[in-house]
Design a protein around this motif. Structure first.
Motif, PDB file in Angstrom:
ATOM      1  N   LEU A 143       0.763  -1.231   0.298  1.00 56.30           N
ATOM      2  CA  LEU A 143       0.232   0.037  -0.022  1.00 56.30           C
ATOM      3  C   LEU A 143       1.037   1.249   0.182  1.00 56.30           C
ATOM      4  O   LEU A 143       1.062   2.727  -0.172  1.00 56.30           O
ATOM      5  CB  LEU A 143      -1.204   0.304   1.387  1.00 56.30           C
ATOM      6  CG  LEU A 143      -2.343  -0.847   1.142  1.00 56.30           C
ATOM      7  CD1 LEU A 143      -2.896  -1.128   2.647  1.00 56.30           C
ATOM      8  CD2 LEU A 143      -3.521  -0.437  -0.076  1.00 56.30           C
ATOM      9  N   ILE A 144       2.534   1.365   1.317  1.00 59.82           N
ATOM     10  CA  ILE A 144       2.922   2.474   0.791  1.00 59.82           C
ATOM     11  C   ILE A 144       3.270   2.442  -0.197  1.00 59.82           C
ATOM     12  O   ILE A 144       3.204   3.904  -1.657  1.00 59.82           O
ATOM     13  CB  ILE A 144       3.758   2.278   1.712  1.00 59.82           C
ATOM     14  CG1 ILE A 144       3.860   2.246   2.830  1.00 59.82           C
ATOM     15  CG2 ILE A 144       4.874   3.396   1.320  1.00 59.82           C
ATOM     16  CD1 ILE A 144       4.785   1.906   4.481  1.00 59.82           C
ATOM     17  N   VAL A 161       8.894  10.977  -2.777  1.00 62.22           N
ATOM     18  CA  VAL A 161      10.146  10.877  -2.841  1.00 62.22           C
ATOM     19  C   VAL A 161      10.423  10.929  -0.949  1.00 62.22           C
ATOM     20  O   VAL A 161      10.701  10.043  -0.784  1.00 62.22           O
ATOM     21  CB  VAL A 161      11.045  11.575  -3.057  1.00 62.22           C
ATOM     22  CG1 VAL A 161      11.979  12.101  -2.816  1.00 62.22           C
ATOM     23  CG2 VAL A 161      11.515  11.655  -5.240  1.00 62.22           C
ATOM     24  N   LEU A 162       9.117  11.742  -0.343  1.00 65.08           N
ATOM     25  CA  LEU A 162       9.422  11.479   1.350  1.00 65.08           C
ATOM     26  C   LEU A 162       9.221  10.344   1.272  1.00 65.08           C
ATOM     27  O   LEU A 162       9.804   9.590   2.442  1.00 65.08           O
ATOM     28  CB  LEU A 162       8.269  12.700   1.536  1.00 65.08           C
ATOM     29  CG  LEU A 162       8.225  12.493   2.756  1.00 65.08           C
ATOM     30  CD1 LEU A 162       9.649  13.362   3.732  1.00 65.08           C
ATOM     31  CD2 LEU A 162       6.663  13.953   2.988  1.00 65.08           C
ATOM     32  N   ILE A 163       7.626  10.060   0.950  1.00 61.86           N
ATOM     33  CA  ILE A 163       7.722   8.563   1.086  1.00 61.86           C
ATOM     34  C   ILE A 163       8.635   6.833   1.035  1.00 61.86           C
ATOM     35  O   ILE A 163       9.264   6.773   1.968  1.00 61.86           O
ATOM     36  CB  ILE A 163       6.056   8.057   0.993  1.00 61.86           C
ATOM     37  CG1 ILE A 163       5.156   9.357   1.231  1.00 61.86           C
ATOM     38  CG2 ILE A 163       5.978   6.733   1.206  1.00 61.86           C
ATOM     39  CD1 ILE A 163       3.721   9.191   0.857  1.00 61.86           C
ATOM     40  N   CYS A 202       1.738   4.640   8.101  1.00 62.20           N
ATOM     41  CA  CYS A 202       0.346   6.018   8.545  1.00 62.20           C
ATOM     42  C   CYS A 202       1.080   7.264   8.433  1.00 62.20           C
ATOM     43  O   CYS A 202       0.330   8.757   8.158  1.00 62.20           O
ATOM     44  CB  CYS A 202       0.532   5.484  10.023  1.00 62.20           C
ATOM     45  SG  CYS A 202       0.650   4.266  11.195  1.00 62.20           S
ATOM     46  N   LEU A 203       2.518   7.786   8.566  1.00 64.62           N
ATOM     47  CA  LEU A 203       2.976   9.101   7.630  1.00 64.62           C
ATOM     48  C   LEU A 203       2.327   8.765   6.321  1.00 64.62           C
ATOM     49  O   LEU A 203       1.489  10.091   6.008  1.00 64.62           O
ATOM     50  CB  LEU A 203       4.208   8.724   7.862  1.00 64.62           C
ATOM     51  CG  LEU A 203       5.013   9.597   9.616  1.00 64.62           C
ATOM     52  CD1 LEU A 203       6.584   8.983   9.545  1.00 64.62           C
ATOM     53  CD2 LEU A 203       4.220  10.184  10.182  1.00 64.62           C
TER      54      LEU A 203
END
Length: 513
Positions: A143-144, A161-163, A202-203
């Motif tokens: 899912l990410i 990019v952040l994730i 979560c983030l």
């Protein structure tokens, strides 16, 4: 008008690449640090077990994702003018990934004792528990990955990019380091990796809700489901073939270690070599962040001249940016591996050299695979990947028996070079697009000069740095000095030979002053 449209597309791709290059540079550094912490903290044998567990998950994730990443990048931009259908396609992607992740995760958990039978007896004591803990990663990471693809499809690369390239490796480094400092053994370290992914998940949900303004809607029609799975399911088979073509070598090294490979900690050594060689893919990965949705849009709008211009320039840029690190990794292969351990350098230098050649072939063809996929030739990419994936399995099995660890590198390098040559030919044959020109002479000459500078620097420094510290310290000094001087030479020669006018115009218009 065509040139303006092409430059607009290139600007979008370059914007995604700039974010990705910054994030991926940090990502590579963090993953390098993570592997160093794991090798030093767990030792070669347990690091190998950890690595094998992740490789099994890599294969499993093909079936958890079911092609939804590429489907998101295909359908979200395609139905920009139909918001309701767009949301239903996104909902179908999320639901498919969730069901696939949970189903395959449960299967891995239950099948762990059976899978463990096939690994070296030295690893079997730990492998069942490692697989079962890692199984919890599958739905989270699947899912990410979908969330990252959504941001790519919306041309918001900073959040992808952040994730994927900042939060994921950073939290894994922190989690693993804490676990090792607290004295946890292998299973505790694996559990820390899962916890880190749960926090990233979560983030990522928070970012999707706050930034995307695109909420999924469930209840797709039968026609929409047929359209979706007609694209995604062939990609699942395609991704399976891709994994076989690019990652089965590491799995087979681990599973055949006891029978045909006498090298101690073979899978761990091979893993480090693949990580180091994989750094060469940074430019290609960067420009590929936004290329697929933009290529899809250009193709669907019939703008083939713009697509060809974009393809040519990105391929030349990825080759140029990948050439220097390939030369540096070739010259300093031994020094790079010594940083991890002397034994890794003794056994892994030839492996690293072969994988560097293979990845240079990868960056030399640019986004050719995405060109095929986004011009509705996804069934052709399926045939490509499976043919070469099967060849990789067969070659690895035969060459590992014959040559041991180096046989795996020979097999995989051959397959990677072959698949990229085939992609170039097929893109030309199917769409009459060809990325190469005389402009490649300049980076090749710059590479030759930088290679001479680095070889000379290495030869001169050997008489001065020996004895200044451990082998790892000496290797770092040589690599840092030679790398900086080589980079200066590479950039200097490119500048003296002259930057292409189209590149000057593009950067003058789009870089901040």
């Amino acid at each position: 008008m065509a040139d303006q449209s092409s430059d607009s597309s290139l600007k979008s791709v370059s914007r995604g690449a700039s974010f990705f290059m910054a994030g991926k540079g940090l990502d590579n550094g963090l993953r390098f640090l993570l592997n160093w912490i794991l090798v030093r903290g767990l030792g070669g044998t347990l690091f190998t077990v950890y690595t094998l567990g992740l490789v099994v998950l890599t294969f499993a994730q093909v079936f958890t994702n079911l092609g939804t990443n590429q489907s998101i990048m295909k359908f979200v931009p395609k139905y920009d003018d139909d918001p309701l259908k767009r949301r239903r396609m996104l909902g179908l992607s999320y639901l498919t990934s969730l069901v696939g992740g949970v189903t395959v995760g449960v299967a891995i958990y239950l099948a762990a004792p059976w899978i463990t039978q096939f690994v070296d007896p030295e690893y079997q004591e730990y492998f069942v528990d490692v697989l079962r803990v890692f199984a919890f990663l599958l739905p989270l990471d699947t899912l990410i990955s979908c969330f990252g693809s959504l941001f790519k499809s919306l041309e918001m690369p900073e959040y992808q990019v952040l994730i994927r390239n900042i939060l994921t490796p950073l939290l894994r480094v922190v989690g693993v380091a804490i676990a090792i400092l607290l004295g946890f053994a292998l299973i505790g370290t694996v559990a820390a990796t899962v916890v880190a992914s749960a926090i990233v998940f979560c983030l990522a949900i928070y970012l999707v809700v706050e930034k995307s303004n695109l909420k999924p809607k469930f209840g797709a029609s039968r026609k929409e489901m047929i359209e979706f799975y007609d694209f995604s399911l062939p990609l699942t088979a395609n991704q399976t073939g891709q994994v076989l073509a690019s990652k089965v070598d590491l799995l087979m090294v681990g599973f055949l270690a006891g029978a045909y490979i006498t090298t101690q900690d073979a899978a761990g050594i091979y893993k480090i070599a693949t990580v180091l060689a994989g750094i060469l893919l940074l430019p290609l990965s960067a420009f590929s962040q936004l290329f697929p949705p933009i290529a899809s849009k250009l193709y669907n709008n019939g703008k083939m001249d713009d697509l060809e211009s974009l393809y040519k320039r990105i391929t030349r840029w990825t080759f140029t940016l990948g050439l220097f690190p390939a030369i540096g990794a070739t010259i300093y292969a031994h020094e790079l591996l010594v940083v991890f351990s002397d034994s890794f350098a003794q056994e892994g230098t030839s492996v690293l050299l072969l994988l560097v050649v293979a990845q240079l072939a990868n960056v030399s063809v640019g986004p050719s695979g995405y060109v095929l996929m986004m011009t509705d030739h996804h069934y052709l990419t399926l045939v490509n990947q499976w043919m070469l994936g099967v060849c990789n399995v067969v070659l690895n099995y035969l060459l590992i028996q014959q040559f041991g660890l180096i046989g795996a590198a020979i097999a995989t390098a051959s397959v990677i070079i072959t698949i990229n040559t085939l992609r170039i030919i097929e893109v030309w044959y199917m769409e009459r697009l060809f990325p190469y020109s005389r402009r490649y002479i300049k980076p090749v000459l710059a590479g030759a000069v930088s290679a001479a500078v680095m070889v000379g620097t290495k030869t001169v420094l050997e008489g001065y740095v020996t004895g200044l510290g451990s082998n790892a310290v000496v290797a770092l000094i040589q690599g840092a000095v030679g790398g900086v001087l080589g980079l200066v030479a590479f950039a200097g020669v490119l500048y003296l030979l002259g930057i292409e006018q189209e590149d000057r115009d593009f950067f003058a218009e789009n870089l901040p002053t």
